[in-house]
Motif scaffolding. Structure first.
Motif, PDB file in Angstrom:
ATOM      1  N   CYS A 318      40.308  48.526  17.870  1.00  0.00           N
ATOM      2  CA  CYS A 318      41.297  49.317  18.619  1.00  0.00           C
ATOM      3  C   CYS A 318      41.102  50.787  18.282  1.00  0.00           C
ATOM      4  O   CYS A 318      41.009  51.163  17.114  1.00  0.00           O
ATOM      5  CB  CYS A 318      42.701  48.859  18.233  1.00  0.00           C
ATOM      6  N   CYS A 333      37.766  53.011  25.127  1.00  0.00           N
ATOM      7  CA  CYS A 333      37.886  51.821  24.288  1.00  0.00           C
ATOM      8  C   CYS A 333      37.294  50.619  25.030  1.00  0.00           C
ATOM      9  O   CYS A 333      37.670  50.341  26.170  1.00  0.00           O
ATOM     10  CB  CYS A 333      39.355  51.568  23.963  1.00  0.00           C
ATOM     11  N   PHE A 336      39.768  48.182  26.610  1.00  0.00           N
ATOM     12  CA  PHE A 336      40.738  48.645  27.605  1.00  0.00           C
ATOM     13  C   PHE A 336      40.661  47.847  28.906  1.00  0.00           C
ATOM     14  O   PHE A 336      39.598  47.747  29.534  1.00  0.00           O
ATOM     15  CB  PHE A 336      40.509  50.137  27.910  1.00  0.00           C
ATOM     16  N   CYS A 340      42.420  43.967  26.031  1.00  0.00           N
ATOM     17  CA  CYS A 340      43.692  44.653  25.768  1.00  0.00           C
ATOM     18  C   CYS A 340      44.309  45.077  27.087  1.00  0.00           C
ATOM     19  O   CYS A 340      43.705  45.837  27.853  1.00  0.00           O
ATOM     20  CB  CYS A 340      43.442  45.864  24.875  1.00  0.00           C
ATOM     21  N   CYS A 349      49.262  51.717  21.575  1.00  0.00           N
ATOM     22  CA  CYS A 349      49.151  52.591  22.753  1.00  0.00           C
ATOM     23  C   CYS A 349      49.178  51.781  24.054  1.00  0.00           C
ATOM     24  O   CYS A 349      49.377  52.332  25.140  1.00  0.00           O
ATOM     25  CB  CYS A 349      47.875  53.413  22.696  1.00  0.00           C
ATOM     26  N   CYS A 357      47.390  54.334  26.605  1.00  0.00           N
ATOM     27  CA  CYS A 357      46.626  53.216  27.181  1.00  0.00           C
ATOM     28  C   CYS A 357      47.459  52.492  28.238  1.00  0.00           C
ATOM     29  O   CYS A 357      46.951  52.149  29.312  1.00  0.00           O
ATOM     30  CB  CYS A 357      46.180  52.254  26.076  1.00  0.00           C
TER      31      CYS A 357
HETATM   32  S1  SF4 Z   1      45.653  49.978  22.635  1.00  0.00           S
HETATM   33 FE1  SF4 Z   1      44.134  51.266  23.635  1.00  0.00          FE
HETATM   34  S2  SF4 Z   1      42.741  51.858  22.040  1.00  0.00           S
HETATM   35 FE2  SF4 Z   1      43.890  50.086  21.244  1.00  0.00          FE
HETATM   36  S3  SF4 Z   1      42.675  48.258  21.810  1.00  0.00           S
HETATM   37 FE3  SF4 Z   1      44.069  48.643  23.475  1.00  0.00          FE
HETATM   38  S4  SF4 Z   1      42.946  49.882  24.956  1.00  0.00           S
HETATM   39 FE4  SF4 Z   1      41.882  50.002  22.983  1.00  0.00          FE
END
Ligand code: SF4
Length: 375
Positions: A318, A333, A336, A340, A349, A357
């Motif tokens: 992350c 990321c 993303f 996630c 996020c 995010c």
């Molecule tokens: S919160 Fe954002 S930075 Fe963290 S894993 Fe999810 S997409 Fe990636």
């Protein structure tokens, strides 16, 4: 915690005026990176599609550490988890309850018998303690916007058994840290309207003199943000480094003296880390000694002693820390929108509606291209 609702305010959403401001920005011929530190600003920028329009004018707006739930460290969430395991009732905001750590989120721990109550604010938490006659710990998250509420509750008559796990933070020290670290080239700051209604204009002035950085306090409507960017671009072109206030309809130079006085009576600044940051000097709010009877870290010192022994590792995949420092964008990321997403968030996020995010997932290029479901 919640991003501000967007009531219809046509005066601040006039398309023709927006186009004229954008033209004005373009005519200034400035190329710059501008950072904001507010989830609601990010929401406005992405929701109204301002990001590509501003890039077309030479301005890249970078999201900084403006989501309180996101910048709260895993260790702080683990403190709450530990108290829950030891039979205390934890009360906090819904998105804070969903942040995942190595032992799951606070909500996940409900399945193991933990008692967590999702509340809208500190008063709800105190009411639960009073009604049940039980020990309730409020996981107090937020910047200068929510801290006055916590202070005011402690200055009234909190119920017996009620305490605060204080994770409130001051915004100006983290701005200083970002500029001091110099990881990301920033030529201007859009300062948060909500926080500024409390702290006013003065606390930002030191930054402009120390770093020669232009700053504009902005409201949350699209025209507020565009006007703030125009004001910043003009300062950059003219070689000025001042603190200007675009949000004069809500922010006064002196801020809110009553709220500031309440905060000053209850909190004192301490050095604490933020998620993704090293220790930021003077950025944490700790309860003053007079309030230690309500300070969960004092009341439950023995129970919390175990937190030092916990292995608290961040998810190595992350990139929230980098997103919060403005050195990565959510789309950088690899998780993303795939591993996630708002239904299965890996980092804070993507949990919080003020998280970069989450907002990018909802309104960013991926959503505009019709990929992924809307959260
Ligand atoms: S919160 Fe954002 S930075 Fe963290 S894993 Fe999810 S997409 Fe990636």
């Amino acid at each position: 915690m919640g991003a501000e609702a967007h009531p219809i305010q046509p005066r601040f959403r006039d398309r023709g005026l927006a186009e004229r401001i954008l033209e004005g920005i373009r005519d200034l011929g400035v190329e710059a990176n501008i950072m904001h530190v507010c989830g609601t600003h990010q929401d406005t920028i992405m929701r109204f599609g301002l990001d590509p329009l501003l890039r077309g004018c030479g301005i890249r707006v970078i999201s900084g550490p403006g989501c309180p739930v996101c910048v709260t460290t895993q260790r702080e969430y683990e403190e709450a988890g530990l108290l829950m395991e030891k039979g205390k009732i934890i009360a906090t905001f819904g998105d804070a309850a969903r942040v995942r750590g190595p032992r799951g989120s606070l909500l996940d721990r409900r399945a193991e018998g933990g008692d967590i109550r999702v509340v809208y604010g500190v008063r709800d938490a105190a009411d639960i303690s009073k009604r049940l006659g039980k020990e309730v710990v409020f996981l107090a998250i937020g910047f200068e916007t929510t801290a006055p509420g916590t202070a005011s509750l402690l200055l009234s008559d909190p119920p017996e058994g009620f305490s605060i796990l204080c994770c409130h933070r001051y915004i100006p020290p983290v701005l200083d840290a970002i500029l001091g670290m110099g990881e990301v080239g920033i030529q201007g700051f859009i300062q948060p309207g909500h926080v500024s209604t409390i702290i006013g204009v003065k606390p930002y002035e030191r930054l402009s003199s120390k770093y020669g950085i232009p700053q504009v306090i902005a409201g949350f409507e699209p025209l507020d943000v565009l006007a703030a960017v125009y004001m910043l671009a003009k300062q950059i072109r003219d070689g000025r480094a001042e603190v200007e206030n675009e949000y004069t309809r809500a922010v006064r130079y002196e801020g809110n003296p009553k709220a500031l006085e309440a905060m000053d009576r209850v909190f004192e600044p301490v050095d604490i880390p933020w998620r993704g940051f090293p220790v930021v000097p003077g950025s944490g709010m700790a309860l003053r000694k007079e309030f230690e009877a309500y300070d969960a870290r004092k009341v439950y010192e023995d129970e919390l002693s175990d937190v030092a022994a916990l292995e608290i590792s961040e998810d190595p995949n992350c990139r929230c820390g980098e997103v919060l420092r403005g050195v990565a964008e959510p789309e950088d990321c690899p998780l993303f929108g795939t591993a996630c997403n708002p239904a299965h968030p890996r980092g804070p996020c993507m949990v919080s509606i003020e998280g970069a995010c989450f907002i990018s997932y909802r309104y960013g290029p991926r959503a505009r291209a019709g990929l992924g479901q809307r959260a």
